[in-house]
Design an enzyme around this catalytic site. Structure first.
Site: not given
Length: 491
Positions: A56, A245, A311, A398
Site C-alpha cells: 500500500d 478500494e 489486490n 538502520q
C-alpha cells in the site's frame, strides 16, 4: 487447536533462540531468512526494497528526495513466518524509505502508529498510509493519514518526513459517526493532496454490498480544514464504477484525477469499457470534490504482469518532471520460502500519459526505472542504503549487520568520477573484520580498497589508489563480524 497453537509458539521460540545464539538479538529469524534469500539481480530495480515486506505505498516528494511510506507487512510476517496467510491484524506500524535516484533506497525505519506503544493508541491497526506536506505558520508540517483496519481514518503529524509523529487529535479524523460515512463498507484507504492555494483534500472508502458491485457509492471526498486535522464540510460521494478500494488523487494538467482499484465481482461478458478485476481505474473532474466522470482503466492487476495476483494498490507521483506509479505485488514470497500468501513488496515504474491527458494501459516490469541522478558517494551514506544485498541484515536502528563471511550490499550507479582519496567507515566498536570496496561483482570483481576493522574504534579510514572510474556498481563486502552505521568517500 490448543496443541497446534503450542506447536507454532514453540517453533517460533526455538527459531528466535537459535538466531540469538548465532547472530545476536539484533537479527530476527525473519531478517536472517530475508538476508539469505531475498536476493535481487542487478538488472532489476523492482522491488525497490527486498529486506522487508511492504504494501500500500504512498509517496512524498520533498526537495530532491522521494519518500515511500508503506503498510508494514513484515510485522505480520514476523508473527507467522509465512505459515499463515497475511491477516493484517498484527500491523500497527508503517515503514518509510527514501531515495534521490529511485534505484538505491535508504531504510529510514519503522514508524509506530497504532496500539499501546503508538501515538494513536486509540487505534488497533495502521494500514494504507497517505502523506502530504503543508507549510503552516511558515514551517513545513508533515501529515500522515492511516486506516484503522476498515473502521476509520486517523492522522499523525511531524516536523520531519521520518518522524517522530504525534497524534494531534487523539481520535479518528473520520469515523462512522459522520452520517455521510455511516454506510461505507470499508472506511479506509485514504489519499490526500494539497492544492496550489494550500487547500487540502482527502479521499477514502471502499467495498460494496453484495447486491450492488457496479455502483457501490462507497468512496468519499472531503475538504480538509487549514490545520489538516479536521474536515471542512460534509464528505461527498464519488460514484466510482466497480469500486473495490485504494483511493488515489492527482491534479494533472488542470484536471482532478481520482484513481481506484476495481472490485472482483463477476462482470458481463464482452463489455470492454468495464474495468477488469483488480485494476487501477480512473475518473476526472474540473473540481476537487467532483462530480467525477469515469474514463477507463490503466494499471492491470499484478497477476497480468508478474504471475502472482492479489489486490492492487497504487500511488501516482511526479518527480523531476516525470510521472511514476508506485504499487505492490506478491512476487517474492516463494523465493523467500513463504508457504502462504498475502506478503507484498513495492514496485515503481514510469507512468505513461497520452498527449490528450488520457491514461494508456501501463507497461510495468521488474527492470523498473532508470536512475534519476548518479548516486553521490561523497556525502554521509546511512548503512541501510542499498540497491541489493546478500547475507546482510538491517537492524531496527538502520545498521547493516553481516551474517556470514562474504556478505555484501550494493550501490548501483555510484558516481566515482571525482577521484576519491579516502574511504571512511563508521562501525560499532564491537565490529571485527574487513570491509572491501569492490567494483563489478562481489565475488571476483576489482577490489578498490580494504579497511581493517579492529573493534578498538568506531571509525576506519583507508586510502584509495588512483583509479579512473566513473559510474559503477559498487559493493561493500564484509568479512568477519561487521556492524556498519554509515560510510562515505572523500575527495
Amino acid at each position: 487447536m490448543k496443541n497446534a497453537s503450542f506447536s507454532l509458539f514453540t517453533w517460533r521460540l526455538l527459531l528466535i533462540m537459535a538466531s540469538t545464539l548465532i547472530f545476536g538479538s539484533e537479527v530476527t529469524p525473519l531478517e536472517k531468512q530475508m538476508a539469505q534469500k531475498a536476493i535481487k539481480p542487478l538488472s532489476e530495480n523492482n522491488p525497490i526494497i527486498m529486506h522487508k515486506f511492504n504494501a500500500d505505498p504512498c509517496v512524498l516528494v520533498y526537495g530532491d528526495t522521494v519518500y515511500v511510506y508503506a503498510t508494514n507487512d513484515t510485522q505480520q510476517a514476523e508473527f507467522t513466518m509465512g505459515k499463515e496467510n497475511n491477516g493484517y491484524n498484527k500491523i500497527n506500524s508503517l515503514n518509510v524509505y527514501s531515495s534521490k535516484d529511485l534505484v538505491n533506497w535508504t531504510d529510514c525505519g519503522t514508524i509506530p502508529v497504532a496500539g499501546k506503544k503508538g501515538p494513536a493508541s486509540w487505534a488497533t491497526n495502521s494500514w494504507a498510509p497517505a502523506i502530504v506536506c503543508k507549510k503552516i505558520k511558515g514551517k513545513d508540517k508533515f501529515f500522515l493519514y492511516f486506516a484503522d483496519s476498515g473502521n476509520g481514518i486517523g492522522v499523525v503529524c511531524s516536523d520531519s518526513p521520518t518522524g517522530p509523529f504525534k497524534d494531534p487529535i487523539k481520535k479518528p479524523l473520520i469515523s462512522r459517526k459522520d452520517p455521510a460515512c455511516a454506510d461505507i463498507v470499508w472506511l479506509f484507504d485514504p489519499a490526500v493532496i494539497v492544492d496550489d492555494d494550500g487547500t487540502g483534500y482527502i479521499y477514502f472508502g471502499g467495498g460494496h454490498h453484495d447486491d450492488n458491485p457496479v455502483n457501490p457509492k462507497t468512496a468519499r471526498c472531503a475538504k480538509l480544514s487549514d490545520d489538516m486535522i479536521s474536515l471542512d464540510g460534509t464528505p461527498q460521494v464519488i460514484d466510482a464504477p466497480w469500486l473495490f478500494e485504494d483511493s488515489g488523487i492527482n491534479k494533472i494538467n488542470g484536471k482532478w484525477v481520482y484513481t481506484y482499484c476495481s472490485n472482483f465481482a463477476k462482470r458481463p461478458e464482452g463489455d470492454k469499457t468495464i474495468p477488469p478485476t483488480g485494476t487501477i481505474s480512473y475518473m476526472t473532474s474540473d473540481s476537487p470534490l467532483g462530480p467525477f466522470k469515469y474514463q477507463g482503466y490503466t494499471l492491470l492487476n499484478p497477476q497480468v504482469y508478474y504471475g502472482p495476483g492479489g489486490n492492487n494498490h497504487h500511488w501516482i507521483f511526479n518527480f523531476k518532471n516525470k510521472w511514476y506509479i508506485a504499487y505492490h505485488a506478491q512476487t517474492e514470497e516463494k523465493k523467500i520460502g513463504f508457504e502462504k500468501t498475502g506478503y507484498r513488496h513495492i514496485f515503481i515504474n514510469e507512468f505513461a500519459i497520452n498527449k490528450d491527458g488520457s491514461f494508456p494501459i501501463q507497461k510495468v516490469t521488474k527492470a523498473g526505472v532508470s536512475p534519476v541522478v548518479p548516486f553521490n558517494v561523497y556525502e554521509e551514506i546511512p548503512a541501510a542504503t542499498i540497491h541489493s544485498f546478500k547475507n546482510a541484515a538491517v537492524t531496527a536502528d538502520q545498521r547493516i549487520i553481516s551474517t556470514e563471511n562474504g556478505s555484501w550490499i550494493c550501490i548501483k550507479g555510484a558516481d566515482l568520477s571525482a577521484s576519491a582519496k579516502t574511504a571512511i567507515f563508521n562501525t560499532d566498536k564491537k565490529s571485527q573484520g574487513k570491509i572491501k570496496l569492490v567494483v563489478g561483482n562481489p565475488e571476483n570483481g576489482t577490489v578498490i580498497c580494504t579497511a581493517e576493522i579492529n573493534g578498538d574504534s568506531n571509525k576506519a579510514t583507508v586510502t584509495l589508489p588512483e583509479k579512473e572510474l566513473s559510474k559503477v556498481d559498487l559493493f561493500l563486502v564484509f568479512e568477519g563480524s561487521i556492524k556498519l552505521r554509515s560510510w562515505r568517500l572523500e575527495k
